[in-house]
Design an enzyme around this catalytic site. Structure first.
Site, PDB file in Angstrom:
ATOM      1  N   ASP A  70       0.836  -1.216   0.000  1.00  0.00           N
ATOM      2  CA  ASP A  70       0.000   0.000   0.000  1.00  0.00           C
ATOM      3  C   ASP A  70       0.867   1.262   0.000  1.00  0.00           C
ATOM      4  O   ASP A  70       0.385   2.349  -0.315  1.00  0.00           O
ATOM      5  CB  ASP A  70      -0.995   0.008   1.173  1.00  0.00           C
ATOM      6  N   HIS A 147       7.532  -0.649  13.164  1.00  0.00           N
ATOM      7  CA  HIS A 147       6.429  -1.263  12.436  1.00  0.00           C
ATOM      8  C   HIS A 147       6.707  -2.771  12.378  1.00  0.00           C
ATOM      9  O   HIS A 147       7.703  -3.234  12.922  1.00  0.00           O
ATOM     10  CB  HIS A 147       6.340  -0.615  11.048  1.00  0.00           C
ATOM     11  N   ASP A 216       4.215   4.208   8.520  1.00  0.00           N
ATOM     12  CA  ASP A 216       3.473   3.395   9.490  1.00  0.00           C
ATOM     13  C   ASP A 216       4.326   3.137  10.720  1.00  0.00           C
ATOM     14  O   ASP A 216       5.441   2.635  10.608  1.00  0.00           O
ATOM     15  CB  ASP A 216       3.106   2.052   8.857  1.00  0.00           C
TER      16      ASP A 216
HETATM   17 ZN    ZN Z   1       0.246   1.237   5.618  1.00  0.00          ZN
END
Ligand code: ZN
Length: 306
Positions: A70, A147, A216
């Site tokens: 993404d 992350h 993220d």
């Molecule tokens: Zn993400």
């Protein structure tokens, strides 16, 4: 005067919605020259760009925070379009393990690119910022974040500027213009008409602007380090309630991000990477209204830091 223009091209978390595309933020640094880059390049970024005033042919560099699709799936299409439109200047792609993943991207499909793609690895362990790009006016830095896979945050950090304080210069007997200014700036001091004049006696230091994008991450001390006193912090705020059951995903929630931004002393906080579970931005904005300097990102939103 210099400016940093920030255009949000995609603001969703893992799954796109009708209102939010996959993560990408365009940064334009304006001074006498213009510098243009992307922080992340999620699927569909090149089409999102068409709805803004960003010129994708002018993008110098792409910075990927981590290699979840993404956040990078838009690179392939964007690179092909750049080729079709006649790009010749090299494209730099930065990220943790960039060399490995850029190689894979280059191998995918048949392509006859007329420009070079250059990968630059960002380190993803430790607590120190890494300087990835350094010119006279600003640096681009990365720092490891927390992350589920190797990931970094990025900052565009403008260097401080030393400007002549005309009033002080006049008081010191300096002329309005002249080579003496160049000498003082270069050496820190100069002798003028028998008198030693130091830079700090006749100048004003203008602090550099700073914009940080986390990609993220869970709440992370390194984010505080890199966003100390920043003009803008763009932070992962996937969830708006306590998301204990979602901790495996390694993201941040609203209260955690507010806490981080307070600790870092940032001027403006923008929440992005919004989970699709929040279909109504209206409810989220209600939650934000008691917090000064906090904004909810939306696709195509543009903010100028000057
Ligand atoms: Zn993400």
């Amino acid at each position: 005067m210099t400016q940093i223009e920030i255009t949000f091209l995609g603001t969703t978390a893992g799954v796109p919605t009708k209102d939010r595309g996959h993560p990408a933020v365009h940064i334009k640094y304006r001074s006498e020259q213009e510098y243009s880059c992307l922080f992340d390049c999620g699927e569909g970024t090149q089409r999102q760009i068409l709805f803004t005033d960003v010129n994708f042919m002018r993008i110098d560099d792409i910075f990927i925070t981590h290699w979840h699709a993404d956040h990078f799936a838009g690179i392939l299409g964007l690179m092909e379009t750049m080729n079709l439109e006649g790009r010749t200047k090299p494209l730099n792609i930065y990220g943790p393990e960039a060399a490995r993943f850029v190689d894979i991207l280059q191998e995918l499909g048949y392509s006859s690119k007329k420009y070079q793609v250059v990968a630059h690895d960002a380190w993803f362990e430790g607590t120190s910022p890494q300087v990835l790009l350094d010119n006279e006016e600003f640096q681009i830095l990365s720092i490891p974040v927390k992350h589920s896979i190797p990931a970094v945050a990025y900052a565009l950090a403008e260097k401080e500027r030393v400007n002549v304080d005309k009033l002080k210069a006049k008081e010191l007997g300096l002329p309005e213009k002249g080579p003496v200014y160049g000498e003082i700036k270069e050496k820190g001091s100069a002798v003028f008409k028998g008198k030693k004049i130091r830079l700090e006696d006749m100048s004003i230091v203008e602090r550099g602007k700073r914009v940080v994008y986390t990609g993220d991450t869970m709440p992370c001390k390194n984010v505080i380090t890199i966003s100390r006193d920043a003009d803008m912090l763009i932070h992962d705020s996937t969830f708006f309630e306590d998301a204990a059951d979602d901790s495996n995903y390694r993201h941040s929630n609203f209260d955690e991000v507010i806490n981080i931004s307070k600790k870092a002393g940032v001027k403006q906080l923008v929440l992005t990477h919004i989970s699709r579970r929040y279909q109504s931005s209206h409810d989220l904005k209600e939650k934000l209204k008691d917090y000064e300097g906090v904004k909810l990102a939306k696709d195509f939103m543009k903010i100028v830091v000057s």
